[in-house]
Design a protein around this motif. Structure first.
Motif, PDB file in Angstrom:
ATOM      1  N   GLN A  43       4.389  -2.169  19.453  1.00  0.00           N
ATOM      2  CA  GLN A  43       4.332  -1.269  18.304  1.00  0.00           C
ATOM      3  C   GLN A  43       5.721  -1.052  17.739  1.00  0.00           C
ATOM      4  O   GLN A  43       6.673  -0.790  18.474  1.00  0.00           O
ATOM      5  CB  GLN A  43       3.715   0.083  18.681  1.00  0.00           C
ATOM      6  CG  GLN A  43       3.587   1.018  17.474  1.00  0.00           C
ATOM      7  CD  GLN A  43       2.726   2.234  17.762  1.00  0.00           C
ATOM      8  OE1 GLN A  43       1.786   2.177  18.534  1.00  0.00           O
ATOM      9  NE2 GLN A  43       3.044   3.343  17.111  1.00  0.00           N
ATOM     10  N   GLY A 214       1.829  -2.311  13.484  1.00  0.00           N
ATOM     11  CA  GLY A 214       2.742  -1.784  12.480  1.00  0.00           C
ATOM     12  C   GLY A 214       2.418  -0.338  12.155  1.00  0.00           C
ATOM     13  O   GLY A 214       1.547   0.278  12.748  1.00  0.00           O
ATOM     14  N   ASP A 215       3.130   0.198  11.190  1.00  0.00           N
ATOM     15  CA  ASP A 215       3.006   1.620  10.860  1.00  0.00           C
ATOM     16  C   ASP A 215       3.045   1.775   9.348  1.00  0.00           C
ATOM     17  O   ASP A 215       3.981   1.312   8.691  1.00  0.00           O
ATOM     18  CB  ASP A 215       4.166   2.391  11.509  1.00  0.00           C
ATOM     19  CG  ASP A 215       3.936   3.889  11.563  1.00  0.00           C
ATOM     20  OD1 ASP A 215       3.450   4.443  10.561  1.00  0.00           O
ATOM     21  OD2 ASP A 215       4.257   4.508  12.588  1.00  0.00           O
ATOM     22  N   ILE A 216       2.018   2.406   8.792  1.00  0.00           N
ATOM     23  CA  ILE A 216       1.978   2.715   7.359  1.00  0.00           C
ATOM     24  C   ILE A 216       2.070   4.230   7.183  1.00  0.00           C
ATOM     25  O   ILE A 216       1.153   4.950   7.572  1.00  0.00           O
ATOM     26  CB  ILE A 216       0.676   2.228   6.694  1.00  0.00           C
ATOM     27  CG1 ILE A 216       0.612   0.715   6.643  1.00  0.00           C
ATOM     28  CG2 ILE A 216       0.563   2.786   5.285  1.00  0.00           C
ATOM     29  CD1 ILE A 216      -0.617   0.195   5.917  1.00  0.00           C
ATOM     30  N   PHE A 282      -2.561  -2.632   1.954  1.00  0.00           N
ATOM     31  CA  PHE A 282      -3.139  -3.010   3.245  1.00  0.00           C
ATOM     32  C   PHE A 282      -3.130  -4.524   3.438  1.00  0.00           C
ATOM     33  O   PHE A 282      -2.902  -5.011   4.548  1.00  0.00           O
ATOM     34  CB  PHE A 282      -4.557  -2.456   3.378  1.00  0.00           C
ATOM     35  CG  PHE A 282      -4.611  -1.112   4.032  1.00  0.00           C
ATOM     36  CD1 PHE A 282      -4.650  -0.998   5.405  1.00  0.00           C
ATOM     37  CD2 PHE A 282      -4.598   0.045   3.275  1.00  0.00           C
ATOM     38  CE1 PHE A 282      -4.692   0.246   6.019  1.00  0.00           C
ATOM     39  CE2 PHE A 282      -4.643   1.294   3.875  1.00  0.00           C
ATOM     40  CZ  PHE A 282      -4.679   1.396   5.248  1.00  0.00           C
ATOM     41  N   SER A 285       0.275  -5.389   4.529  1.00  0.00           N
ATOM     42  CA  SER A 285       0.517  -4.933   5.894  1.00  0.00           C
ATOM     43  C   SER A 285      -0.192  -5.809   6.919  1.00  0.00           C
ATOM     44  O   SER A 285       0.329  -6.048   8.013  1.00  0.00           O
ATOM     45  CB  SER A 285       0.077  -3.482   6.049  1.00  0.00           C
ATOM     46  OG  SER A 285       0.855  -2.633   5.217  1.00  0.00           O
ATOM     47  N   LEU A 286      -1.368  -6.318   6.567  1.00  0.00           N
ATOM     48  CA  LEU A 286      -2.087  -7.200   7.478  1.00  0.00           C
ATOM     49  C   LEU A 286      -1.444  -8.581   7.552  1.00  0.00           C
ATOM     50  O   LEU A 286      -1.715  -9.345   8.483  1.00  0.00           O
ATOM     51  CB  LEU A 286      -3.556  -7.304   7.068  1.00  0.00           C
ATOM     52  CG  LEU A 286      -4.364  -6.023   7.287  1.00  0.00           C
ATOM     53  CD1 LEU A 286      -5.735  -6.123   6.641  1.00  0.00           C
ATOM     54  CD2 LEU A 286      -4.484  -5.715   8.776  1.00  0.00           C
ATOM     55  N   TYR A 289       1.392  -7.438  10.210  1.00  0.00           N
ATOM     56  CA  TYR A 289       1.005  -6.919  11.520  1.00  0.00           C
ATOM     57  C   TYR A 289      -0.404  -7.369  11.883  1.00  0.00           C
ATOM     58  O   TYR A 289      -1.199  -7.756  11.031  1.00  0.00           O
ATOM     59  CB  TYR A 289       1.029  -5.382  11.513  1.00  0.00           C
ATOM     60  CG  TYR A 289       2.235  -4.756  10.896  1.00  0.00           C
ATOM     61  CD1 TYR A 289       3.501  -4.938  11.447  1.00  0.00           C
ATOM     62  CD2 TYR A 289       2.128  -3.972   9.745  1.00  0.00           C
ATOM     63  CE1 TYR A 289       4.625  -4.350  10.873  1.00  0.00           C
ATOM     64  CE2 TYR A 289       3.240  -3.375   9.166  1.00  0.00           C
ATOM     65  CZ  TYR A 289       4.490  -3.572   9.725  1.00  0.00           C
ATOM     66  OH  TYR A 289       5.588  -2.988   9.155  1.00  0.00           O
ATOM     67  N   ILE A 292      -2.678  -1.790  12.519  1.00  0.00           N
ATOM     68  CA  ILE A 292      -1.913  -0.862  11.685  1.00  0.00           C
ATOM     69  C   ILE A 292      -2.174   0.565  12.144  1.00  0.00           C
ATOM     70  O   ILE A 292      -3.329   0.999  12.227  1.00  0.00           O
ATOM     71  CB  ILE A 292      -2.303  -0.986  10.197  1.00  0.00           C
ATOM     72  CG1 ILE A 292      -2.039  -2.400   9.680  1.00  0.00           C
ATOM     73  CG2 ILE A 292      -1.537   0.024   9.356  1.00  0.00           C
ATOM     74  CD1 ILE A 292      -2.654  -2.668   8.318  1.00  0.00           C
ATOM     75  N   ARG A 293      -1.114   1.285  12.438  1.00  0.00           N
ATOM     76  CA  ARG A 293      -1.206   2.725  12.674  1.00  0.00           C
ATOM     77  C   ARG A 293      -0.966   3.425  11.338  1.00  0.00           C
ATOM     78  O   ARG A 293       0.047   3.190  10.680  1.00  0.00           O
ATOM     79  CB  ARG A 293      -0.148   3.172  13.689  1.00  0.00           C
ATOM     80  CG  ARG A 293      -0.014   4.683  13.856  1.00  0.00           C
ATOM     81  CD  ARG A 293       1.244   4.979  14.669  1.00  0.00           C
ATOM     82  NE  ARG A 293       1.489   6.405  14.827  1.00  0.00           N
ATOM     83  CZ  ARG A 293       2.165   7.167  13.978  1.00  0.00           C
ATOM     84  NH1 ARG A 293       2.660   6.644  12.871  1.00  0.00           N
ATOM     85  NH2 ARG A 293       2.352   8.449  14.218  1.00  0.00           N
ATOM     86  N   ILE A 339      -7.301  -0.576  12.310  1.00  0.00           N
ATOM     87  CA  ILE A 339      -6.482   0.611  12.057  1.00  0.00           C
ATOM     88  C   ILE A 339      -6.531   1.556  13.250  1.00  0.00           C
ATOM     89  O   ILE A 339      -7.574   1.755  13.864  1.00  0.00           O
ATOM     90  CB  ILE A 339      -6.987   1.355  10.797  1.00  0.00           C
ATOM     91  CG1 ILE A 339      -6.620   0.575   9.536  1.00  0.00           C
ATOM     92  CG2 ILE A 339      -6.414   2.766  10.719  1.00  0.00           C
ATOM     93  CD1 ILE A 339      -7.178   1.201   8.269  1.00  0.00           C
TER      94      ILE A 339
END
Length: 517
Positions: A43, A214-216, A282, A285-286, A289, A292-293, A339
């Motif tokens: 993470q 990952g972290d959003i 998203f 982000s995908l 990662y 996704i957190r 998520i």
């Protein structure tokens, strides 16, 4: 993914590099360590370019990567930087990032690498860059313009720029780009460098069976390319100033609440556009990662709206968020979403329903578990399977630091719950996490090393001293990987293992972890 364990470590905290952890050799050694330790989850915090306070949660873009993470050694290997450029690097401090020293050093060498690329890029590098620009055009052009404009305005936020540039008049932007072509191109090239290095590292991790979480952050920074390029999606006045901002109301921890200051979304307008901006976010982000957190997940159900002129969060109101409509749009476009919902704090039944209707695992933090009694939802015997357990997060003190400063009643509860003394509390809490029914167990590396408060990553509300902790070379002792691997096997957190594959035996965990190190 099956039941698994992992570690929380932001790349800036890696050793090596030049004053800051990066995506170079130390990152690959870290992945090798994770594999040896049977840690199948890594993470990280948000990877975007950082601004004020060096916080990864206040980024200049929701899509871009942080150029400070670019490995200079990898640029040398790629022929984009002369090895001699690193020969006279300053002596950076060990164990922490001195951003005031690191940033000008890295920007100088990244600028040299850009100049070399512009003059001497190989045909394959040029082709790779062109493919990157085409694939990322939907955010890259605005980001590069934004950063070049920010430099042109001496770092001032976009609402303080020349009006025609602030309001994105086409003729003014075209004139600026023509006059500052190199400045805009430089930011695109730096993003290409980051993406090349990050995706190579992610592929290496995936090939070793390691997935990256990952972290959003739910909210974006006001001073960002996203806000400047899409002002109609936020509550701004005609001058570009926020009308309302994000935060949380007063509670047990803060008499005045927390006024974060992030701009708030015009959710109705976003919904009319089919949540296109969120789908793009998203999707990006995908790419970055595997999971996704989502930070402050509750804001999708309802959020605390504070008038921008208010100095604290005391005067505000709860406003309904997009709710299920957003997740329906995301799933229609992207499929089922991997998520993790950050559902810490005061969570209402409506938030729980939104989480559970989408089958999203929530978070459990063991440091929160011992302030009450056996009914506390953060105690492992109260978990359901669909959750992720942490000893602590990047916002908490280390477990050793927390325990040392906890009230005696809380410390006594810890001892009674563990059924033993407190000679190795961090590792005993790691054992609790691994032994729980939670789907994933994620441990900050500082807790694996039994470090105290000096290794804390972030203290919310503190303006300075955050985000600077680094792992020192050699700090991961040889016993750590076998100890974690044995614990992962003992508690069934090695994906694909059968129960009979993991008989209990005297292990490095038992033999080595007798006291904090």
């Amino acid at each position: 993914m099956e039941r698994a364990a992992g570690l929380l470590l932001h790349p800036t905290s890696l050793p090596g590099g030049h004053g800051i952890g990066d995506l170079g050799a130390a990152a690959y050694r870290w992945v090798d360590f994770l594999a040896a330790a049977e840690q199948h989850l890594w993470q990280v915090l948000p990877l975007g370019p950082t601004g004020y306070g060096d916080s990864p949660y206040q980024s200049f873009s929701a899509f871009a990567g942080n150029p400070y993470l670019i490995s200079l050694d990898k640029l040398v290997e790629a022929g984009l930087l002369a090895a001699s450029a690193l020969a006279d690097a300053p002596a950076f401090p060990e164990g922490r990032v001195d951003y005031g020293q690191v940033i000008p050093f890295k920007l100088e060498l990244l600028s040299r690498a850009f100049e070399h690329f512009r003059a001497h890029a190989s045909p394959s590098q040029e082709a790779s860059f062109e493919r990157f620009c085409e694939a990322q055009r939907y955010w890259l052009d605005d980001y590069a313009r934004f950063m070049a404009l920010k430099d042109h305005h001496d770092g001032r936020p976009w609402n303080a720029w020349d009006e025609d540039l602030r309001t994105r008049k086409k003729r003014a932007l075209a004139r600026f780009e023509a006059e500052h072509e190199d400045a805009v191109l430089r930011y695109k090239v730096w993003q290409w460098m980051f993406y090349e290095q990050w995706f190579a590292l992610r592929l290496y991790a995936n090939e070793k069976g390691i997935k990256i979480i990952g972290d959003i952050p739910i909210f974006i920074a006001f001073d960002s390319a996203d806000a400047w390029a899409n002002p109609e999606l936020f509550y701004f006045d005609k001058a570009g100033n926020p009308e309302v901002v994000a935060g949380v109301p007063p509670d047990y921890f803060s008499a005045t609440g927390q006024r974060w200051g992030n701009p708030l979304y015009r959710w109705k307008k976003m919904e009319k556009r089919g949540f296109a901006w969120w789908i793009a976010r998203f999707r990006s982000s995908l790419d970055f990662y595997d999971l996704i957190r989502v930070d402050h997940f509750r804001g999708f159900e309802s959020y605390w709206e504070i008038p921008a002129e208010e100095p604290t969060a005391e005067r505000g109101r709860w406003v309904k968020g997009p709710g299920q409509a957003l997740f329906d749009a995301l799933k229609a476009a992207l499929g089922e979403l991997p998520i993790i919902a950050e559902d810490l704090g005061i969570i209402t039944p409506e938030v729980e329903k939104l989480r559970d209707d989408n089958a999203l695992p929530g978070m459990k933090v063991l440091q929160f578990a011992f302030a009450a009694d056996g009914a506390d939802p953060y105690l492992p015997h109260n978990y359901t399977r669909n959750c992720v357990v942490y000893t602590g997060t990047h916002d908490n003190d280390t477990t050793l630091g927390w325990y040392r400063s906890a009230p005696e009643a809380e410390r006594d509860f810890v001892r009674r719950y563990l059924g033993r003394d407190d000679s190795a509390v961090p590792w005993e809490l790691i054992r609790l996490a691994y032994g729980s029914v939670a789907k994933y167990a994620i441990i900050p590396l500082q807790d694996v090393l039994s470090l105290g408060s000096e290794a804390r990553m972030n203290t919310p509300g503190a303006a300075q001293g955050n985000w600077s902790w680094r792992l020192r070379e050699g700090q991961l002792a040889p016993w750590v990987a076998p100890a974690l691997a044995e614990m992962a096997a003992t508690y069934g957190r090695v994906p694909g293992q059968e129960p009979e594959d993991t008989p209990y035996r005297q292990s490095a965990t038992e033999a080595e972890v007798g006291a904090p190190r």
